[in-house]
Design a protein around this motif. Structure first.
Motif, PDB file in Angstrom:
ATOM      1  N   GLU A 533       0.827  -1.210   0.000  1.00 29.52           N
ATOM      2  CA  GLU A 533       0.000   0.000   0.000  1.00 29.52           C
ATOM      3  C   GLU A 533       0.858   1.255   0.000  1.00 29.52           C
ATOM      4  OE1 GLU A 533      -1.443   0.840   4.408  1.00 29.52           O
ATOM      5  OE2 GLU A 533      -1.754  -1.275   3.894  1.00 29.52           O
ATOM      6  N   ASP A 535       3.677   1.449  -1.654  1.00 24.53           N
ATOM      7  CA  ASP A 535       4.424   1.425  -2.930  1.00 24.53           C
ATOM      8  C   ASP A 535       5.931   1.352  -2.689  1.00 24.53           C
ATOM      9  OD1 ASP A 535       4.549   1.339  -5.676  1.00 24.53           O
ATOM     10  OD2 ASP A 535       4.701   3.530  -5.902  1.00 24.53           O
ATOM     11  N   HIS A 538       9.672  -2.633  -5.889  1.00 24.71           N
ATOM     12  CA  HIS A 538       9.932  -2.456  -7.326  1.00 24.71           C
ATOM     13  C   HIS A 538      10.559  -3.742  -7.839  1.00 24.71           C
ATOM     14  CE1 HIS A 538      13.930  -1.463  -5.683  1.00 24.71           C
ATOM     15  NE2 HIS A 538      14.415  -1.893  -6.857  1.00 24.71           N
ATOM     16  N   TRP A 590       1.326  -9.152  -7.067  1.00 23.19           N
ATOM     17  CA  TRP A 590       1.780  -7.832  -7.524  1.00 23.19           C
ATOM     18  C   TRP A 590       2.958  -7.986  -8.479  1.00 23.19           C
ATOM     19  CZ3 TRP A 590       6.483  -5.388  -7.166  1.00 23.19           C
ATOM     20  CH2 TRP A 590       6.521  -4.034  -7.517  1.00 23.19           C
ATOM     21  N   THR A 594       2.854  -6.661 -12.295  1.00 21.97           N
ATOM     22  CA  THR A 594       3.797  -5.595 -12.647  1.00 21.97           C
ATOM     23  C   THR A 594       4.793  -6.065 -13.709  1.00 21.97           C
ATOM     24  OG1 THR A 594       3.613  -4.714 -10.401  1.00 21.97           O
ATOM     25  CG2 THR A 594       5.501  -3.985 -11.717  1.00 21.97           C
TER      26      THR A 594
END
Length: 788
Positions: A533, A535, A538, A590, A594
């Protein structure tokens, strides 16, 4: 004497002549009879009590009561006798006027009647009772004023009334027919010369109100008696000396006495001393039961039955003063069943229902007591936390009933390893705790932990089968490794967790290093729960290179986490935590979405020959509907299915082979590629390679590091590559860090290489430039197959 003079000597029709004294004495005797008879009864009863003819006196004070009653009755009787003496009467009744006063002032009705019942004279009290005047009454039959049920008393010249000098109860009627309760006595009345005439003197006392009050008292007593007789609680009255005066049937049942058997007993005989023996001082017992403030208080004591058995008794004592003497009412209840129920509730509240061992509540209570005792005595207390290893496998394979039996047996085995003063408790599930008090050195604790490991590793025989488990034991010694109970529990759990990490079936003492690691793990878990949540993730991409052409043909998507507080956290640290907590499912989803979205981006830039590899976790694979989710992501991102390679571990594939085949076929139908990651490091089984629709096999970096100089590494690498080729699978070599390794692997037949020789994991933008030929972090020379 003239007629007028004669009339002057009549009082309401009563002739008065020279024999007035004799008539007065007759009147006094009649009146005194009303008092003499009950007085003689009272005096006689008191004499019988003093002589103990009615039973033994339980206390000397009772003799004093009886003597007081006898003396008072005798004094009144003597006074009446004195009034009847001639000289006293001559002074009292020497005139007609005094004679008349005796009758007129009498409080009871006095009627002079003929032998046939005709009223000749009626005094004022009688007029008031019957509701008429003396003139109205004169000449009227007394039978008109007597209830028909009692008319027999007037028969035969009042024979029944005048015999025996007795009093009788009857009902009379007033002039308005109202009924009146009376007590009557009658005597033959003499004439003026003292001769017996045909006249009767009748004395009647109105006892209507007395009877009403007596009936109310009797009804009230009967009502109270019925309450006492029917109440389930024992009720006893006790005098100030501690002697029971009355007891209801419930009290007699409670103490196992016959009817009336408790009366006269001492209260001390019902409540024993601390050793269960009958006491002698009843007043001391009363004092101990009575509240000093005077209010009613319930107390739990021990009761003693007649035959000598004891039982729990609840007593409520109230005191009151009656006739200047203190008395007590005690309400008693046999609370055997209640105590039994309380004990059961206490057991349920403090014991584990399956093993009957102390539960978490009782363990915490005992631990607090042990640490407090340690603080005072200077001794040490050890706590062990035991977690059964692989217990879930027993439940899954044999069912919870078999698992329950194992838990029961494990609890008994643990108890056999400790002393009687130590405690073994079951906290929950397959977790047990042990408190060892008064420990002198760690060697004692090590010996106990060793015995426990040995006991738990023995087979458990359940339903004819042998089941196996073991224990991971954490140990902490108070106060050496902690300062309070909260830290103790937290740290011993940390030590148990460390024992499990060390391979299970061992024990580990707590150290501050373990606590630091536990705090770090807790911080990692807390950060992971908010990482998506916020972020904070990566993806870094590590290139896959075709060993024949040196061309980048794909990339593995690797999750990277940078937390504001923890900084960059290695996947080696956060991935195991994510798997344990289940967060790996959302993180893995995720990464999948992504990576597909960013791969679509480089495909749109002309790199359609570059695929993206995404690792799937065991949790994702077990979630169900995996193929549907992959299809959704491909559709949402627009990435061609042939550009996605899903990497799975060996253990994931072999756990449920039939289900795995079904899922893999669904994924394969989507057009994606399937690879086995880290081959050779898991539960290798050659048979599954022929069942699963796989496309590639990745050789783990542990087999690549020793190439080409380590003979064992060479042997393993050759075997894996040859097997993959025979099965028609591509071979991807991980961890390639030198050109010699790359050249050797290519010579063995490996198709693709991945490692620092070609590229470190790099951000998306850098990887796109690398794959597009714009940037090359590491120069790739012409790759040639090694010479034979």
């Amino acid at each position: 004497m003239s007629g007028s003079d004669k009339d002057s000597h009549l009082v309401d029709g009563l002739p008065l002549a020279d024999g007035a004294a004799q008539q007065g004495r007759s009147i006094l005797r009649t009146l005194s009879h009303e008092m003499r008879t009950p007085l003689n009864n009272i005096i006689g009863f008191a004499d019988m009590m003093s002589a103990e003819m009615l039973g033994p006196m339980s206390h000397p004070q009772y003799r004093e009561y009886a003597e007081d009653i006898r003396k008072s009755g005798q004094s009144i009787l003597d006074l009446l006798n004195e009034l009847l003496e001639d000289r006293r009467y001559e002074a009292l009744a020497g005139s007609a006027e005094q004679h008349a006063s005796l009758i007129d002032l009498a409080p009871d009705m006095i009627a002079i009647c003929t032998i046939d019942g005709e009223i000749e004279a009626l005094n004022p009290a009688g007029c008031a009772l019957l509701g008429l005047t003396a003139e109205q009454a004169r000449g009227v039959s007394l039978r008109n004023f007597v209830h028909r049920d009692y008319g027999r008393f007037l028969d035969n010249g009042f024979a029944e009334l005048t015999q025996g000098q007795r009093r009788f109860s009857m009902k009379m009627l007033t002039s308005d027919k109202r009924e009146v309760d009376v007590e009557v006595a009658a005597t033959v009345y003499g004439d003026a010369q003292g001769d017996i005439s045909r006249q009767i003197m009748l004395v009647a006392r109105d006892v209507t109100e007395k009877n009403r009050v007596m009936r109310e008292i009797t009804e009230r007593e009967e009502f109270l008696r019925s309450i006492m007789d029917t109440t389930v609680d024992g009720l006893v009255t006790i005098n100030e000396m501690g002697i029971i005066e009355t007891a209801n049937p419930a009290a007699e049942r409670i103490f196992d006495y016959r009817s009336g058997g408790l009366s006269g007993e001492k209260i001390a005989s019902l409540i024993p001393d601390a050793r269960g023996r009958r006491q002698s001082d009843s007043q001391m017992v009363l004092k101990s039961l009575e509240n000093v403030q005077g209010s009613t208080t319930r107390r739990e004591v021990t009761g003693l039955r007649r035959e000598g058995s004891t039982f729990p008794l609840e007593v409520s004592l109230s005191g009151f003063v009656l006739r200047d003497r203190r008395h007590y009412i005690a309400v008693m209840r046999d609370i055997t069943e209640r105590k039994r129920a309380e004990d059961k509730l206490k057991f349920l509240a403090t014991r584990d229902p399956l093993t009957h061992l102390p539960n978490r509540y009782l363990f915490n209570e005992r631990l607090l007591e042990a640490t407090q005792s340690t603080d005072k005595s200077g001794a040490k207390t050890a706590v062990l936390f035991i977690d059964l290893d692989n217990f879930k496998h027993i439940n899954d394979a044999m069912g919870h009933s078999a698992g329950d039996v194992v838990l029961q047996l494990a609890g008994k085995r643990l108890e056999s390893c400790v002393r009687g003063k130590d405690m073994v408790a079951r906290l929950s599930g397959d977790e047990f705790t042990v408190i060892l008090e008064e420990v002198r050195e760690e060697g004692e604790v090590e010996a106990v932990a060793t015995r426990m490991l040995r006991q738990l590793s023995q087979p458990f025989h359940v339903d004819g089968k042998e089941l196996y488990t073991s224990g991971s034991i954490g140990v902490i010694v108070y106060p050496d490794n902690c300062e309070n109970v909260n830290d103790l529990l937290k740290n011993v759990y940390t030590a148990s967790h460390h024992a499990k990490k060390q391979g299970r079936n061992n024990f580990q003492f707590y150290s501050s290093t373990l606590s630091a690691n536990a705090l770090r793990r807790m911080s990692v878990e807390h950060g992971l729960r908010h990482a998506l949540e916020n972020d904070e993730f990566h993806i870094a991409y590590q290139a896959k290179v075709d060993l024949s052409s040196g061309r980048i043909v794909g990339a593995e998507a690797l999750a990277r986490w940078n937390n504001p507080d923890l900084g960059p956290v290695s996947p080696v640290e956060f991935v195991p935590v994510a798997e344990e907590t289940g967060l790996i499912v959302s993180i893995g989803d995720w990464v999948l979405e992504t990576a597909c979205r960013e791969a679509k981006s480089w495909v749109d830039k002309g790199l359609d020959h570059v695929s993206v590899a995404v690792n799937l976790s065991v949790r994702q694979f077990q979630q169900g509907a995996l193929a549907e989710r992959v299809a959704e992501v491909l559709k949402a991102t627009g990435l061609p299915s042939h550009c996605l390679d899903l990497e799975l571990t060996e253990s994931m594939l072999v756990e449920n082979a039939d289900e795995t085949v079904r899922v893999l076929k669904e994924l394969k139908a989507l057009g994606v590629s399937l690879s086995i990651d880290d081959f050779g490091t898991g539960y290798s089984s050659l048979s599954y390679l022929t069942k699963f629709p796989l496309d590639a096999l990745k050789v783990d970096r542990s087999f690549v590091i020793g190439l080409p100089d380590n003979p064992d590494a060479v042997t393993m690498a050759k075997a894996i590559v040859n097997m993959a080729k025979n099965l028609g699978l591509k071979v991807i070599a991980e961890g390639v860090e030198s050109e010699r390794q790359s050249t050797f692997l290519h010579g063995l037949g490996s198709d693709i290489g991945q490692g620092y020789l070609f590229s470190r994991p790099i951000p998306f933008e850098d990887f796109v430039r690398l794959a597009g030929g714009n940037v090359m972090p590491f120069p790739i020379q012409q790759l040639r197959k090694p010479s034979a």
